[in-house]
Write a protein that holds these residues in place. Structure first.
Motif, PDB file in Angstrom:
ATOM      1  N   ALA A  61       0.942  -1.198   0.065  1.00 24.62           N
ATOM      2  CA  ALA A  61      -0.095   0.016  -0.026  1.00 24.62           C
ATOM      3  C   ALA A  61       0.820   1.089  -0.051  1.00 24.62           C
ATOM      4  O   ALA A  61       0.448   2.093  -0.644  1.00 24.62           O
ATOM      5  N   LEU A  62       1.809   1.163   0.724  1.00 26.32           N
ATOM      6  CA  LEU A  62       2.778   2.564   0.906  1.00 26.32           C
ATOM      7  C   LEU A  62       3.509   2.727  -0.602  1.00 26.32           C
ATOM      8  O   LEU A  62       3.511   3.733  -0.852  1.00 26.32           O
ATOM      9  N   TYR A  63       3.840   1.403  -1.088  1.00 24.21           N
ATOM     10  CA  TYR A  63       4.597   1.564  -2.344  1.00 24.21           C
ATOM     11  C   TYR A  63       3.774   1.864  -3.613  1.00 24.21           C
ATOM     12  O   TYR A  63       4.252   2.618  -4.381  1.00 24.21           O
ATOM     13  N   ARG A  64       2.444   1.596  -3.324  1.00 18.29           N
ATOM     14  CA  ARG A  64       1.509   1.937  -4.346  1.00 18.29           C
ATOM     15  C   ARG A  64       1.324   3.533  -4.475  1.00 18.29           C
ATOM     16  O   ARG A  64       0.947   4.259  -5.167  1.00 18.29           O
ATOM     17  N   LEU A  65       1.204   4.019  -3.070  1.00 17.14           N
ATOM     18  CA  LEU A  65       1.167   5.530  -3.125  1.00 17.14           C
ATOM     19  C   LEU A  65       2.358   6.180  -3.517  1.00 17.14           C
ATOM     20  O   LEU A  65       2.322   7.343  -4.168  1.00 17.14           O
ATOM     21  N   TYR A  66       3.548   5.552  -3.290  1.00 17.27           N
ATOM     22  CA  TYR A  66       4.921   6.237  -3.793  1.00 17.27           C
ATOM     23  C   TYR A  66       4.980   6.148  -5.367  1.00 17.27           C
ATOM     24  O   TYR A  66       5.109   7.051  -5.980  1.00 17.27           O
ATOM     25  N   GLN A  67       4.710   4.935  -5.713  1.00 16.59           N
ATOM     26  CA  GLN A  67       5.032   4.538  -7.300  1.00 16.59           C
ATOM     27  C   GLN A  67       3.959   4.729  -8.103  1.00 16.59           C
ATOM     28  O   GLN A  67       3.935   5.239  -9.051  1.00 16.59           O
ATOM     29  N   GLY A  68       2.603   4.531  -7.419  1.00 16.42           N
ATOM     30  CA  GLY A  68       1.571   4.663  -8.322  1.00 16.42           C
ATOM     31  C   GLY A  68       0.837   3.373  -8.602  1.00 16.42           C
ATOM     32  O   GLY A  68      -0.128   3.217  -9.076  1.00 16.42           O
ATOM     33  N   TYR A  69       1.715   2.333  -8.456  1.00 17.83           N
ATOM     34  CA  TYR A  69       1.358   0.916  -8.875  1.00 17.83           C
ATOM     35  C   TYR A  69       2.224  -0.086  -8.297  1.00 17.83           C
ATOM     36  O   TYR A  69       3.366   0.134  -7.722  1.00 17.83           O
ATOM     37  N   ILE A  70       1.697  -1.255  -8.203  1.00 11.75           N
ATOM     38  CA  ILE A  70       2.546  -2.489  -7.993  1.00 11.75           C
ATOM     39  C   ILE A  70       3.131  -3.276  -9.091  1.00 11.75           C
ATOM     40  O   ILE A  70       4.275  -3.277  -9.588  1.00 11.75           O
ATOM     41  N   ALA A  71       2.121  -3.699  -9.890  1.00  8.90           N
ATOM     42  CA  ALA A  71       2.415  -4.423 -11.172  1.00  8.90           C
ATOM     43  C   ALA A  71       2.322  -3.543 -12.021  1.00  8.90           C
ATOM     44  O   ALA A  71       1.126  -2.803 -12.226  1.00  8.90           O
TER      45      ALA A  71
END
Length: 188
Positions: free
Chosen positions: A86-96
């Motif tokens: 969830a944190l990485y999705r906020l930072y990057q905008g996506y996971i996959a």
């Protein structure tokens, strides 16, 4: 010659102290501390409620490198995988790469003003887009810091007043966030 040089330094310090005091008195609700922070300064800057503010003085030295102002998302390594994602999705905008891109929920008003009289810098921006800069381990590997640049440009040497205001509440950011002021010294 030495006396003139020392007198100029004393006059500059007196002028700087007067200017900092005058700026601190300028806004009744905004108080800036008299301490001038150097590069590698970090302080908490939560975003959950909206309206959070930071008001600091920073020193920019004569250099050929840019200084950066960053919003840092702090990931704890002992978190469950879902919270890390969830944190990485906020930072990057996506996971996959196939999933829809999550819009950046952060909106920060950034004001930069020169305090000393040798510069006339005034910057007023609303930061609403991601600007991914770096990640690094912290606290002996217990944390990873993900940095978004709020500002990363060359400024003339001097002292600057930095003011940040969180323009919107972001309740989904239920983890620590930091404001950082650092000279860019990474090797490219």
């Amino acid at each position: 010659m030495m006396v003139k040089k020392k007198l100029r330094k004393i006059m500059a310090l007196v002028g700087l102290a007067f200017a900092a005091k005058a700026l601190a008195m300028e806004g009744k609700d905004e108080q800036v501390s008299g301490k001038i922070h150097e590069s590698r300064y970090h302080t908490p800057f939560p975003l959950q409620k909206g309206g959070e503010k930071i008001d600091v003085l920073v020193r920019v030295e004569e250099t050929d490198r840019a200084y950066g102002l960053y919003l840092i998302f702090v990931l704890k390594q002992n978190w469950p995988e879902e919270k890390k994602e969830a944190l990485y999705r906020l930072y990057q905008g996506y996971i996959a790469w196939r999933e829809p891109h999550k819009p950046y929920p952060v909106k920060i008003r950034l004001l930069i003003d020169s305090v000393d009289l040798k510069n006339d810098v005034h910057i007023d921006r609303l930061v609403t887009e991601r600007s991914l800069k770096f990640s690094r381990d912290a606290d002996n590997g217990a944390e990873t810091w993900y940095a978004n640049a709020l500002f990363m440009e060359r400024l003339p040497a001097g002292v600057y007043r930095i003011r940040l205001e969180n323009a919107v509440a972001v309740p989904e950011i239920d983890f620590m966030t930091l404001f950082a002021f650092e000279k860019d010294n990474r090797k490219y």
